[in-house]
Design a protein around this motif. Structure first.
Motif: not given
Length: 342
Positions: A211-216, A218-227, A289-298
């Motif tokens: 929710i933080f990365f999708e809705r806030s 600040v989260g969108k700003a972090l995604r922009a910096v990551a991209i 790079a991918s949060y869902p794949i990181a969770l699956a890998g964990a």
């Protein structure tokens, strides 16, 4: 191996995978925003659990003095930058270096929380500011360095923090009380309340981060910096503050992980390194790079470790870390090489 043993091993694998998943999320977050492969991520885990254990015995956690020392050092560095004519955001600096350490000192030294939940909150308040302070002191001056240089610095910082952990907590391990002593019987399998707490908190934290990365904003700003870091800076996103936020989130995730594993296993000053390293394996599965794949890998790493401990306990660490070899081989065959300067 019968079904009951397989279910027990699967339960242990889920618990381990949940913790490694949190580690992987933190590593992916920090790397995507700052290009730092944050090797000391596991130290936040150990510091969180051991700080809570010290408060349980009525002692002041040594991490409080580490926090105050880092805050003082960052204030000196920011003052020198200001003297050289560099623009400094003193509002954020005073927040990380004065307001939060002052609040933590007041909570630990004056309030002296007694309940487990209050002490856990105090431990998280103690650990979270360590992330942005380390970023400002160690990594921000090297913002233009190569990824390899940042990795070398991360290894050096890990060694420093492990030494600090030995100084503050000693060589003896500690355990903390479980957040739930309930026991649930499903067929022949017993499920502990702490197991459900670990899974529940992990799921809640993942949902909050989503929710933080999708809705806030600040989260969108972090995604922009990551991209695209340069593009985000041109659009007015303060990239230095994005580093603060990403490291603060990583420290918070590490602290929560430490509180979750404290009742399950004995935590030593250097326990976090192995936990962080297995989280790193899960992060590599995702290509950092991918949060869902990181969770699956964990989850894969946790299950592999659990079942390996039954079939070949002496080689379980070898089998877990061997997983990284085919992943790296596959990614090297299917990824386009991009120069660091690009």
């Amino acid at each position: 191996m019968d079904l009951q043993i397989a279910l027990l091993l699967g339960q242990d694998g889920l618990v381990n995978g949940a913790i490694y998943g949190l580690m992987a999320l933190a590593l992916v977050l920090v790397f995507s925003v700052t290009r730092v492969i944050f090797i000391p991520q596991g130290e936040f885990v150990a510091f969180g659990a051991l700080s809570l254990a010290m408060m349980q015995t009525g002692r002041v956690p040594g991490t409080l003095w580490l926090l105050c020392g880092l805050a003082a050092a960052v204030l000196v560095v920011e003052g020198l930058r200001t003297a050289r004519g560099v623009a400094v955001n003193w509002f954020a600096t005073l927040g990380w270096c004065v307001a939060l350490p002052g609040l933590v000192a007041a909570v630990v030294l004056l309030w002296k929380p007694q309940s487990l939940w209050a002490q856990s909150l105090a431990a998280l308040l103690l650990i979270t500011p360590l992330g942005p302070l380390l970023y400002r002191l160690v990594y921000r001056p090297l913002a233009g360095a190569t990824t390899l240089m940042l990795l070398i610095v991360s290894v050096a910082l890990h060694l420093v923090l492990v030494g600090a952990g030995l100084l503050f907590f000693g060589a003896e391990g500690s355990r903390t009380p479980a957040f739930s002593d309930a026991q649930f019987q499903i067929g022949d399998m017993t499920i502990s309340g702490q197991f459900l707490v670990v899974l529940g908190v992990t799921a809640l934290l993942v949902l909050v981060l989503f929710i933080f990365f999708e809705r806030s904003m600040v989260g969108k700003a972090l995604r922009a910096v990551a991209i695209n870091r340069v593009g985000a800076r041109l659009m007015g996103v303060p990239t230095d503050l994005s580093g603060d936020v990403s490291f603060a989130l990583a420290a918070l995730i590490g602290g929560v992980s430490g509180l979750l594993i404290g009742p399950i296993t004995t935590v030593y000053y250097d326990t976090g390194f192995l936990i962080g390293l297995k989280g790193f394996v899960a992060a590599i599965v995702s290509g950092l790079a991918s949060y869902p794949i990181a969770l699956a890998g964990a989850v894969l790493v946790g299950q592999l470790e659990s079942f390996s401990s039954f079939w070949a306990s002496a080689y379980k660490e070898v089998l877990v870390f061997t997983l990284i070899i085919p992943v790296l081989w596959w990614r090297s065959r299917n990824s386009r090489h991009v120069e660091d300067e690009e």
